[in-house]
Design a protein around this motif. Structure first.
Motif, PDB file in Angstrom:
ATOM      1  N   THR A  69       0.833  -1.206   0.000  1.00 13.68           N
ATOM      2  CA  THR A  69       0.000   0.000   0.000  1.00 13.68           C
ATOM      3  C   THR A  69       0.866   1.252   0.000  1.00 13.68           C
ATOM      4  O   THR A  69       0.614   2.211  -0.749  1.00 13.68           O
ATOM      5  CB  THR A  69      -0.930   0.007   1.226  1.00 13.68           C
ATOM      6  OG1 THR A  69      -1.782  -1.146   1.173  1.00 13.68           O
ATOM      7  CG2 THR A  69      -1.784   1.266   1.239  1.00 13.68           C
ATOM      8  N   HIS A  72       2.485   1.887  -3.494  1.00 10.86           N
ATOM      9  CA  HIS A  72       1.614   2.461  -4.519  1.00 10.86           C
ATOM     10  C   HIS A  72       1.308   3.924  -4.221  1.00 10.86           C
ATOM     11  O   HIS A  72       1.246   4.761  -5.128  1.00 10.86           O
ATOM     12  CB  HIS A  72       0.338   1.632  -4.617  1.00 10.86           C
ATOM     13  CG  HIS A  72       0.614   0.171  -4.879  1.00 10.86           C
ATOM     14  ND1 HIS A  72      -0.048  -0.846  -4.224  1.00 10.86           N
ATOM     15  CD2 HIS A  72       1.520  -0.428  -5.700  1.00 10.86           C
ATOM     16  CE1 HIS A  72       0.417  -2.011  -4.650  1.00 10.86           C
ATOM     17  NE2 HIS A  72       1.367  -1.784  -5.539  1.00 10.86           N
ATOM     18  N   GLN A  73       1.108   4.241  -2.947  1.00  9.81           N
ATOM     19  CA  GLN A  73       0.870   5.634  -2.572  1.00  9.81           C
ATOM     20  C   GLN A  73       2.097   6.485  -2.870  1.00  9.81           C
ATOM     21  O   GLN A  73       1.980   7.628  -3.342  1.00  9.81           O
ATOM     22  CB  GLN A  73       0.503   5.717  -1.087  1.00  9.81           C
ATOM     23  CG  GLN A  73      -0.860   5.118  -0.755  1.00  9.81           C
ATOM     24  CD  GLN A  73      -1.133   5.099   0.743  1.00  9.81           C
ATOM     25  OE1 GLN A  73      -0.236   5.338   1.566  1.00  9.81           O
ATOM     26  NE2 GLN A  73      -2.377   4.828   1.108  1.00  9.81           N
ATOM     27  N   GLN A  74       3.275   5.929  -2.608  1.00  7.91           N
ATOM     28  CA  GLN A  74       4.499   6.672  -2.895  1.00  7.91           C
ATOM     29  C   GLN A  74       4.630   6.935  -4.387  1.00  7.91           C
ATOM     30  O   GLN A  74       5.015   8.034  -4.809  1.00  7.91           O
ATOM     31  CB  GLN A  74       5.713   5.891  -2.403  1.00  7.91           C
ATOM     32  CG  GLN A  74       7.048   6.543  -2.735  1.00  7.91           C
ATOM     33  CD  GLN A  74       8.206   5.782  -2.138  1.00  7.91           C
ATOM     34  OE1 GLN A  74       8.368   5.739  -0.926  1.00  7.91           O
ATOM     35  NE2 GLN A  74       9.010   5.156  -2.995  1.00  7.91           N
ATOM     36  N   GLN A  77       2.282   9.759  -5.326  1.00  8.48           N
ATOM     37  CA  GLN A  77       2.788  11.047  -4.857  1.00  8.48           C
ATOM     38  C   GLN A  77       3.976  11.510  -5.689  1.00  8.48           C
ATOM     39  O   GLN A  77       4.093  12.694  -6.039  1.00  8.48           O
ATOM     40  CB  GLN A  77       3.178  10.925  -3.381  1.00  8.48           C
ATOM     41  CG  GLN A  77       2.002  10.686  -2.450  1.00  8.48           C
ATOM     42  CD  GLN A  77       2.430  10.252  -1.054  1.00  8.48           C
ATOM     43  OE1 GLN A  77       3.625  10.115  -0.781  1.00  8.48           O
ATOM     44  NE2 GLN A  77       1.460  10.017  -0.178  1.00  8.48           N
ATOM     45  N   ALA A 145      -3.707   3.755  -8.089  1.00  7.93           N
ATOM     46  CA  ALA A 145      -3.112   4.830  -7.295  1.00  7.93           C
ATOM     47  C   ALA A 145      -2.579   5.948  -8.186  1.00  7.93           C
ATOM     48  O   ALA A 145      -2.756   7.136  -7.882  1.00  7.93           O
ATOM     49  CB  ALA A 145      -1.990   4.272  -6.416  1.00  7.93           C
TER      50      ALA A 145
END
Length: 461
Positions: A69, A72-74, A77, A145
């Motif tokens: 998680t 994918h968020q990184q 961003q 994402a």
């Protein structure tokens, strides 16, 4: 198992606003590119890419954090930050892109665009390999994402024969342009209107970008924004179907994400590179297995009399030559031609001449003969499932495209490398056209497009 029906509506390729690196913001375009995500398998290779340039695309396709998680968020961003900083910038208008790769032995040209998605039963895009669910899940989470297609799939089609995916009915291919021939000067020669004519005209113009990566491959990209040229290319492609040469997991991911949405939109399309293999034949190579937790001694002891087992001399090129010879001699004698080269512990062993009774008992008989005789089929059904009982999970099996890299991994970390021979392209095509999937990671088509030259953001209009 279903057989694809006749092609009614062929490939539908659409222009898109490419998202590309601003050359003045990076050390070089070569330094921000990467091989496809599934080729970057070694930690040292990943670190090399990460240190080549702080904006290398590997930070988007394979971000490194503690949990999936967070990864994918990184990536999401990072993608937003690079766009805000102007490191990645969208082209001003939708376009198709002509992409060229050239090295000492091969010239390849194709069209990059957004392809309308279609399920296998429509017979427009033909997969030839099964996929691993955990990989599709990971790629799907990354695409959700980032809301982006970060790297194009490689699809092949036969421009000489409408309605076929790859290769002519009689196996003949037109002459391929010499890979070291200079680009012709002046107007492009007259050509039949269509995708190849559009490509031929484009390469007469100055490229949008040009770079040479450290592997010696020269890459060039042109933008096709003229509506008349786009119409000419897409009308031609609409008469064809395509074979997935590389990117089965990403294609399955495209289909999965589209199924989650109930209204038409950008998720109905996916980023692809389409190559006419009647003009630019692809290379087909094997994908090797690294059995991380099985020692060579245990692997050989378990085989027993299911295969003939012989030590063979190195170095690696000589051992691979012995593998090729064993398969050829078996095929000529009428015996089962399946053979594998086991490497590890400083030695090589050849497994060949499988016991026909063991084969018949292990390999499902409700599939075409070409599928039953595949090395990958025999490896997974007989050796991995029955004899070695190795689960098909990342902690047990690694899939490595380069034999030398697989051997190096065994030298560093132990385990056993199973080195394989490539599948003939006509076998891949035959099975795909019957709707029969090969075991996953059975083939490696190339040359693969470099990742990072053009991206597709689903948030751009």
């Amino acid at each position: 198992m279903s057989t694809p029906g006749p092609v009614r509506q062929g490939l539908q390729l659409a222009p898109f606003r490419g998202l590309r690196y601003a050359s003045e913001r990076v050390s070089s375009l070569a330094a921000v590119t990467s091989p496809p995500y599934d080729v970057v398998v070694r930690p040292d290779g990943l670190r090399h890419l990460e240190t080549a340039d702080p904006y290398n695309i590997v930070r988007l396709i394979l971000p490194q954090t503690a949990s999936p998680t967070a990864r994918h968020q990184q990536a999401a961003q990072t993608l937003r930050r690079w766009q805000a900083e102007g490191v990645l910038a969208p082209d001003p208008e939708p376009a198709l892109y002509v992409y060229e790769q050239r090295d000492a032995g091969q010239l390849q040209r194709g069209l990059i665009g957004a392809l309308r998605l279609s399920p296998p039963e429509e017979g427009i895009v033909l997969p030839h390999e099964n996929v691993m669910p955990h990989v599709v899940e990971d790629r799907a989470d990354l695409m959700r994402a980032t809301a982006a297609n970060l790297e194009p799939l490689l699809l092949s089609y036969d421009g000489a024969h409408p309605g076929t995916a790859n290769g002519s009915s009689n196996g003949a291919r037109p002459t391929t342009p010499a890979p070291d021939a200079p680009a012709p000067e002046g107007p492009a020669p007259a050509a039949t209107p269509g995708a190849q004519a559009v490509i031929d005209r484009a390469v007469q113009r100055p490229p949008l970008l040009a770079t040479t990566t450290e592997d010696g491959v020269a890459h060039r990209l042109w933008r096709i924004a003229d509506p008349a040229e786009i119409a000419e290319a897409t009308a031609d492609l609409g008469r064809h179907q395509a074979l997935i040469a590389d990117g089965h997991h990403r294609w399955a991911t495209y289909l999965r994400l589209r199924a989650e949405r109930h209204a038409p939109g950008p998720w109905d399309f996916g980023l692809v590179l389409l190559v006419d293999t009647a003009r630019y034949p692809l290379r087909v190579r094997a994908i090797h297995r690294l059995l991380r937790q099985l020692s060579p001694a245990d692997a050989l002891a378990a085989v027993g009399d299911a295969f003939r087992v012989r030590p063979v001399a190195g170095p690696l090129p000589d051992a691979l030559a012995a593998l090729a010879t064993a398969q050829r001699e078996a095929a000529e004698s009428g015996a089962p031609a399946n053979a594998f080269l086991l490497a590890g512990g400083g030695a090589f062993h050849l497994l060949d001449r499988p016991d026909p009774a063991r084969l018949a008992a292990a390999v499902p008989q409700d599939r075409p003969q070409a599928w039953r005789e595949l090395d990958a089929t025999v490896l997974h059904t007989l050796l991995l499932d029955q004899i070695w009982q190795v689960p098909d999970a990342p902690e047990h099996i690694g899939y490595i495209h380069d034999a030398a890299a697989a051997l190096k991994q065994t030298e560093r970390h132990g385990g056993t490398a199973v080195l394989m021979r490539p599948v003939a392209e006509e076998v891949v095509r035959e099975l795909a056209q019957q709707g029969v999937a090969m075991p996953h990671k059975s083939t490696s088509f190339g040359p693969k497009p470099a990742t990072g030259l053009v991206l597709r953001s689903l948030e751009l209009s």
